[in-house]
Scaffold this active site. Sequence first.
Site, PDB file in Angstrom:
ATOM      1  N   GLY A  79       4.321   0.245   3.446  1.00  0.00           N
ATOM      2  CA  GLY A  79       3.547   0.514   2.235  1.00  0.00           C
ATOM      3  C   GLY A  79       2.511   1.561   2.594  1.00  0.00           C
ATOM      4  N   HIS A  80       2.756   2.810   2.204  1.00  0.00           N
ATOM      5  CA  HIS A  80       1.868   3.905   2.597  1.00  0.00           C
ATOM      6  C   HIS A  80       1.127   4.434   1.372  1.00  0.00           C
ATOM      7  CE1 HIS A  80       4.544   4.756   6.376  1.00  0.00           C
ATOM      8  NE2 HIS A  80       4.036   3.543   6.346  1.00  0.00           N
TER       9      HIS A  80
ATOM     10  N   LYS B 235      -1.481   5.516   7.964  1.00  0.00           N
ATOM     11  CA  LYS B 235      -0.479   6.537   8.312  1.00  0.00           C
ATOM     12  C   LYS B 235      -0.176   7.441   7.116  1.00  0.00           C
ATOM     13  CE  LYS B 235       2.279   3.198   9.473  1.00  0.00           C
ATOM     14  NZ  LYS B 235       1.344   2.064   9.441  1.00  0.00           N
ATOM     15  N   GLY B 236      -0.042   6.825   5.913  1.00  0.00           N
ATOM     16  CA  GLY B 236       0.293   7.600   4.715  1.00  0.00           C
ATOM     17  C   GLY B 236      -0.723   8.701   4.465  1.00  0.00           C
ATOM     18  N   LYS B 237      -1.995   8.351   4.538  1.00  0.00           N
ATOM     19  CA  LYS B 237      -3.043   9.345   4.296  1.00  0.00           C
ATOM     20  C   LYS B 237      -2.951  10.481   5.313  1.00  0.00           C
ATOM     21  CE  LYS B 237      -7.760  10.604   4.820  1.00  0.00           C
ATOM     22  NZ  LYS B 237      -9.179  10.485   4.562  1.00  0.00           N
TER      23      LYS B 237
ATOM     24  N   ASP C 247      -0.550  -0.517   8.680  1.00  0.00           N
ATOM     25  CA  ASP C 247      -1.604  -0.294   7.684  1.00  0.00           C
ATOM     26  C   ASP C 247      -2.838   0.395   8.268  1.00  0.00           C
ATOM     27  OD1 ASP C 247       0.073  -1.616   5.897  1.00  0.00           O
ATOM     28  OD2 ASP C 247      -0.789  -3.571   6.402  1.00  0.00           O
TER      29      ASP C 247
ATOM     30  N   ASN D  73       9.819  -2.036   3.742  1.00  0.00           N
ATOM     31  CA  ASN D  73       8.752  -2.953   4.188  1.00  0.00           C
ATOM     32  C   ASN D  73       7.449  -2.181   4.384  1.00  0.00           C
ATOM     33  OD1 ASN D  73       9.938  -1.612   6.361  1.00  0.00           O
ATOM     34  ND2 ASN D  73       9.798  -3.319   7.784  1.00  0.00           N
TER      35      ASN D  73
ATOM     36  N   ASN E 142       2.616  -3.750  -0.601  1.00  0.00           N
ATOM     37  CA  ASN E 142       3.853  -4.222  -1.226  1.00  0.00           C
ATOM     38  C   ASN E 142       3.776  -5.663  -1.676  1.00  0.00           C
ATOM     39  OD1 ASN E 142       5.320  -1.893  -0.799  1.00  0.00           O
ATOM     40  ND2 ASN E 142       5.748  -2.442   1.304  1.00  0.00           N
TER      41      ASN E 142
ATOM     42  N   GLN F 193       5.055   0.756  10.015  1.00  0.00           N
ATOM     43  CA  GLN F 193       4.549  -0.391  10.775  1.00  0.00           C
ATOM     44  C   GLN F 193       3.631   0.076  11.916  1.00  0.00           C
ATOM     45  OE1 GLN F 193       8.416  -0.647  10.237  1.00  0.00           O
ATOM     46  NE2 GLN F 193       7.575  -1.168   8.254  1.00  0.00           N
TER      47      GLN F 193
END
Length: 429
Positions: free
Chosen positions: A40-41, A16-18, A13, A38, A299, A223
């Site tokens: 959540g991005h 990473k998604g951004k 968290d 598992n 999630n 992760q």
Amino acid sequence: MANVVVVGSQWGDEGKGKIVDWLSERADVVVRFHGGHNAGHTLVIDGVSYKLALLPSGLVQGKFSVIGNGVVVDPHHFVAELEKLRAQGVTITPEVLRIADNAPLILSLHRELDGIREDATAGLKIGTTRRGIGPAYEDKVGRRAIRLVDLSEPETLLPKIERLLTHHNALRRGMGLPEIEAQAIYDELTTISDQILPFMDQVWRVLDDKRREGARILFEGAQGALLDNDHGTYPFVTSSNTVAGQAAAGSGLGPTAIGYVLGITKAYTTRVGEGPFPCELDDDIGRHLATVGREVGVNTGRARRCGWFDAVLVRQTVRTSGITGIALTKLDVLDGLKQIKVCVGYELEGSRIDYLPASMGAQAAVKPIYETLEGWSETTAGARSWADLPAQAVKYVRRIEELIGAPVAMLSTSPERNDTILVHDPFQD
Ligand code: GDP
Ligand code: IMO
Ligand code: MG
């Protein structure tokens, strides 16, 4: 031109998604190489939020994306996430997404087992996402998993399921659970197979062809390195390798394809689930970080535990993942704090140590040694250049670089994709 691996450098968290979304504009291919749903991005583009779990974040930009063999795939979740993103206007077809034929599947029995173990009062509670990740990886290394390619051979699927159930039904009898009929699993899979099989491909070949064509490949880790099954806070970890080295094994591209390792690093520390957390704050500052940073699991909706930046942990991650540079995120969450602490070492049984010990007991016993830095009263939220940062914030960033032994390549100052400062382009390394 380097291919780039993005990894989380803490307990997940980190944002990473951004960062993957931002970088994917410069990439030709985006690849997930381990974990499953598992993850959540979160991506925020012009105020619209996209939440991805299994699908590579590059899809939102329309980039060619790949789910590698290192990922465990829940086919029912896959279809649900596909539909959710399509409803948000994202195009997902086999033209832009391929899934490795040798990827193992997560079945309903894995989800059930994950939940039952978490609910058991005896034994160790990990605080998993209950999505069946651990049990699915166990079956993979146990050489009894059902893999995506098996769905394309329905005539030999039933005996494979029966072999898997020899193991699971023995386990279930011991736990006092009803046994599972092979036909039930067969039906669970064959009802969905025509929706996932069109995406199946030889990912190792697709990626190697792309590499030879000169495509820029971006590997999207899930992760964080401290949840790595070998290098993390074992047993409070996930069931895959999350370090950068996994990008090669989990995609089928050799390690020579990897150029730059970008460690995504939060300006403080969070953790979801159980396990040691030396810098955890159970006070007003911890609650402030949780509130301002909106630290709630994507999630599971669980509150994330919060604490000061731990340079000992990230320094170790820089070494175990071979991190070239970091993207420092959520600096804005520290705005307005009078003082900011950074953990620079641990005390263990009266001695000072500069690393995270491997022992579970020692990990629980280490006490942080802090250095205190002056905070800043100005806002960094939304800053898009170094010049916009207050002097104390720059000092904080510089001190982190020194302590972890890696430079800041990118800086993020809000959830919005364009509130990002590029210091050094990882693809140009
Ligand atoms: P991931 O799992 O590493 O992709 O991270 P998550 O999406 O689970 O959690 C990161 C959260 O922080 C998300 O809600 C992001 O929108 C948000 N975020 C990312 N970067 C920043 C930032 O620089 N500042 C703030 N305030 N929020 C951020
Ligand atoms: P992203 O990609 C934070 C944690 C769980 C639990 C442990 C094991 O969004 O950073 P699992 O279900 O994997 O067997 O749970 O790992 N965990 C995460 N924590 N972010 C994640 O992903 C996580 N994925 C798993 O909370 O402690
Ligand atoms: Mg997340």
